[in-house]
Scaffold this motif. Sequence first.
Motif, PDB file in Angstrom:
ATOM      1  N   CYS A 166     -15.116   8.605   1.314  1.00 61.07           N
ATOM      2  CA  CYS A 166     -14.358   7.432   0.868  1.00 61.07           C
ATOM      3  C   CYS A 166     -13.329   7.869  -0.177  1.00 61.07           C
ATOM      4  CB  CYS A 166     -15.289   6.384   0.266  1.00 61.07           C
ATOM      5  SG  CYS A 166     -16.552   5.778   1.404  1.00 61.07           S
ATOM      6  N   SER A 167     -12.221   7.195  -0.222  1.00 61.69           N
ATOM      7  CA  SER A 167     -11.170   7.521  -1.172  1.00 61.69           C
ATOM      8  C   SER A 167     -11.622   7.206  -2.594  1.00 61.69           C
ATOM      9  CB  SER A 167      -9.904   6.729  -0.837  1.00 61.69           C
ATOM     10  OG  SER A 167      -8.912   6.952  -1.820  1.00 61.69           O
ATOM     11  N   ASP A 168     -11.217   8.057  -3.533  1.00 67.08           N
ATOM     12  CA  ASP A 168     -11.506   7.777  -4.953  1.00 67.08           C
ATOM     13  C   ASP A 168     -10.277   7.208  -5.663  1.00 67.08           C
ATOM     14  OD1 ASP A 168      -9.893  10.000  -5.041  1.00 67.08           O
ATOM     15  OD2 ASP A 168     -11.356  11.291  -6.057  1.00 67.08           O
ATOM     16  N   ASP A 169      -9.253   6.874  -4.880  1.00 67.40           N
ATOM     17  CA  ASP A 169      -8.021   6.305  -5.437  1.00 67.40           C
ATOM     18  C   ASP A 169      -7.773   4.965  -4.741  1.00 67.40           C
ATOM     19  OD1 ASP A 169      -5.620   5.782  -6.632  1.00 67.40           O
ATOM     20  OD2 ASP A 169      -4.530   7.439  -5.684  1.00 67.40           O
ATOM     21  N   THR A 170      -8.348   3.901  -5.305  1.00 64.01           N
ATOM     22  CA  THR A 170      -8.268   2.575  -4.686  1.00 64.01           C
ATOM     23  C   THR A 170      -7.889   1.517  -5.723  1.00 64.01           C
ATOM     24  OG1 THR A 170     -10.608   2.065  -5.079  1.00 64.01           O
ATOM     25  CG2 THR A 170     -10.061   3.224  -3.029  1.00 64.01           C
ATOM     26  N   PHE A 171      -7.439   0.374  -5.229  1.00 69.49           N
ATOM     27  CA  PHE A 171      -7.103  -0.736  -6.116  1.00 69.49           C
ATOM     28  C   PHE A 171      -7.158  -2.024  -5.293  1.00 69.49           C
ATOM     29  CE2 PHE A 171      -4.390  -3.160  -9.153  1.00 69.49           C
ATOM     30  CZ  PHE A 171      -5.041  -2.812 -10.327  1.00 69.49           C
ATOM     31  N   GLU A 172      -7.585  -3.105  -5.967  1.00 74.71           N
ATOM     32  CA  GLU A 172      -7.690  -4.397  -5.291  1.00 74.71           C
ATOM     33  C   GLU A 172      -7.003  -5.486  -6.119  1.00 74.71           C
ATOM     34  OE1 GLU A 172     -11.247  -5.827  -2.961  1.00 74.71           O
ATOM     35  OE2 GLU A 172     -11.496  -7.091  -4.748  1.00 74.71           O
ATOM     36  N   VAL A 173      -6.260  -6.342  -5.427  1.00 76.37           N
ATOM     37  CA  VAL A 173      -5.536  -7.445  -6.072  1.00 76.37           C
ATOM     38  C   VAL A 173      -5.879  -8.745  -5.343  1.00 76.37           C
ATOM     39  CG1 VAL A 173      -3.264  -8.428  -6.562  1.00 76.37           C
ATOM     40  CG2 VAL A 173      -3.631  -5.956  -6.783  1.00 76.37           C
ATOM     41  N   THR A 174      -6.282  -9.748  -6.080  1.00 76.39           N
ATOM     42  CA  THR A 174      -6.529 -11.067  -5.497  1.00 76.39           C
ATOM     43  C   THR A 174      -5.331 -11.962  -5.779  1.00 76.39           C
ATOM     44  OG1 THR A 174      -8.917 -10.872  -5.771  1.00 76.39           O
ATOM     45  CG2 THR A 174      -8.019 -13.095  -5.488  1.00 76.39           C
ATOM     46  N   VAL A 175      -4.736 -12.467  -4.702  1.00 74.14           N
ATOM     47  CA  VAL A 175      -3.583 -13.361  -4.813  1.00 74.14           C
ATOM     48  C   VAL A 175      -4.046 -14.767  -4.453  1.00 74.14           C
ATOM     49  CG1 VAL A 175      -1.271 -13.879  -3.959  1.00 74.14           C
ATOM     50  CG2 VAL A 175      -2.019 -11.491  -4.179  1.00 74.14           C
ATOM     51  N   ARG A 176      -3.802 -15.704  -5.360  1.00 79.04           N
ATOM     52  CA  ARG A 176      -4.217 -17.086  -5.126  1.00 79.04           C
ATOM     53  C   ARG A 176      -3.000 -17.999  -5.249  1.00 79.04           C
ATOM     54  NH1 ARG A 176      -8.283 -17.389  -8.566  1.00 79.04           N
ATOM     55  NH2 ARG A 176      -9.684 -16.570  -6.946  1.00 79.04           N
ATOM     56  N   ARG A 177      -2.712 -18.676  -4.164  1.00 73.03           N
ATOM     57  CA  ARG A 177      -1.561 -19.593  -4.095  1.00 73.03           C
ATOM     58  C   ARG A 177      -0.266 -18.926  -4.561  1.00 73.03           C
ATOM     59  NH1 ARG A 177      -5.986 -22.610  -5.529  1.00 73.03           N
ATOM     60  NH2 ARG A 177      -6.490 -24.301  -4.074  1.00 73.03           N
ATOM     61  N   GLY A 178      -0.080 -17.689  -4.089  1.00 68.72           N
ATOM     62  CA  GLY A 178       1.186 -17.011  -4.317  1.00 68.72           C
ATOM     63  C   GLY A 178       1.314 -16.261  -5.612  1.00 68.72           C
ATOM     64  N   ARG A 179       0.251 -16.208  -6.432  1.00 71.35           N
ATOM     65  CA  ARG A 179       0.318 -15.451  -7.693  1.00 71.35           C
ATOM     66  C   ARG A 179      -0.922 -14.582  -7.851  1.00 71.35           C
ATOM     67  NH1 ARG A 179       4.354 -16.658 -11.212  1.00 71.35           N
ATOM     68  NH2 ARG A 179       5.534 -18.587 -10.815  1.00 71.35           N
ATOM     69  N   VAL A 180      -0.742 -13.446  -8.535  1.00 78.38           N
ATOM     70  CA  VAL A 180      -1.866 -12.547  -8.786  1.00 78.38           C
ATOM     71  C   VAL A 180      -2.865 -13.235  -9.706  1.00 78.38           C
ATOM     72  CG1 VAL A 180      -2.594 -10.342  -9.776  1.00 78.38           C
ATOM     73  CG2 VAL A 180      -0.456 -10.488  -8.476  1.00 78.38           C
TER      74      VAL A 180
END
Length: 412
Positions: free
Chosen positions: A230-244
């Motif tokens: 598995c990659s050790d370089d990851t990132f997650e972003v939750t976007v709700r109604r068009g904004r982070v």
Amino acid sequence: MGRRVRRVRAVLTVLVAWLSLVGGGTAWAGVEEISALRLEAPTAIGPGVTYRGFSLNGSHGPAYGHLLTVDLSNQRVSVDLLYPGVVGGRERVSRLADQRSAVGAVNGDFFNIVEAQHPGVEATGAPVGPAVAGGRSLKAAVPDGQRFGPAMPPGVSTQDVFGVGTNRVGRMDRLELEGSVRTDEEEWSLSGFNQYALPVDGIGAFTPAWGRTSRLRATCGTDTDRGAPCSDDTFEVTVRRGRVASVADKPGRGAIADGSVVLVGREEGARELRKLEVGNRVTVEQRLRPGGSGAFRFAIGGFPILRGGRPLVGLDLATAAVRTAAGLADRGRRLYLLALDGGRDYRSGLTIAELARTMRKVGAVDAFNLDGGGSSTLVTRGRGSARATVRNHPSGGAERPVANGIGVFIRR
């Protein structure tokens, strides 16, 4: 002269079709002949839908199969994807059929069933290829090297699908993901949509249709090696109604709220997503673009084995197994759904090359291989019955929960 030419062409067309049916020509070179194919008398399941059993002798021994024939030109008949309500989930075919009151069904695409090579990573149960249900796109295809299932013939891709268009005509095609992530300053290509595996350096979008399953598996393996770390370089972003709304260093799990989308990046994709901060405006768009014409009412992944009455080059001639397939004839107006029996006397099954020949023998001009082995299941439901009957004997001794299937419906 024009009429004469048309008559000659018609005769040649019939002759070519007949030769293909009986196994003439070089297209079947090296493919084991199917001997003693015996079709049983059909039983009507409802208007435009029949069921019948059949037996034959394959290269590894006797086989028995189950066949649904569906008249797509009948306005009371329809076909759709069966799935457990989320992409990352599994359910038995009989249960999926009962939930939708389908009169017949078979199992569908190959899926992420085990994660022995990635300790601590949850198997998602998500299918390999694209999926469309009720005209709605559910997911795109994983990279070819990340698929589960037998080897595909040359030139075939995880983007290949079998489905029925909104025009009620069946066809084999490809569905390619087109999508983007846009901010006020930048735009990035989207390379994944509700997939259990993302391309290296990619960004994937996960919608509420994904379900509660962990998104960590999407960052494991590479485009050519499913078992790579598995990659050790990851990132997650939750976007709700068009904004982070939130950010995290690693992919998470849990239900995704309506109106939200979760972006997961790996390697270069992760570095791009790290530019985003809470409150930034983000627009995420995705669509599945067909290679042919027209939108799909339903589509499912797998791979083609027969096209225009001819087997694809490079089909497996050696490995026999219990198998499931879907086929088309009459210019996409007739659908065949086939599952081999996994009972003790028939468990040796057929090779993929033999499966292609069998599909041609029962009438298909185009055919598509679906998940087999312990997944192979065909069910029917009689008029007035609340539950579907499993027609074949699953090779594992009981129905295996699967990612999706093809359901047949009759409007009463």
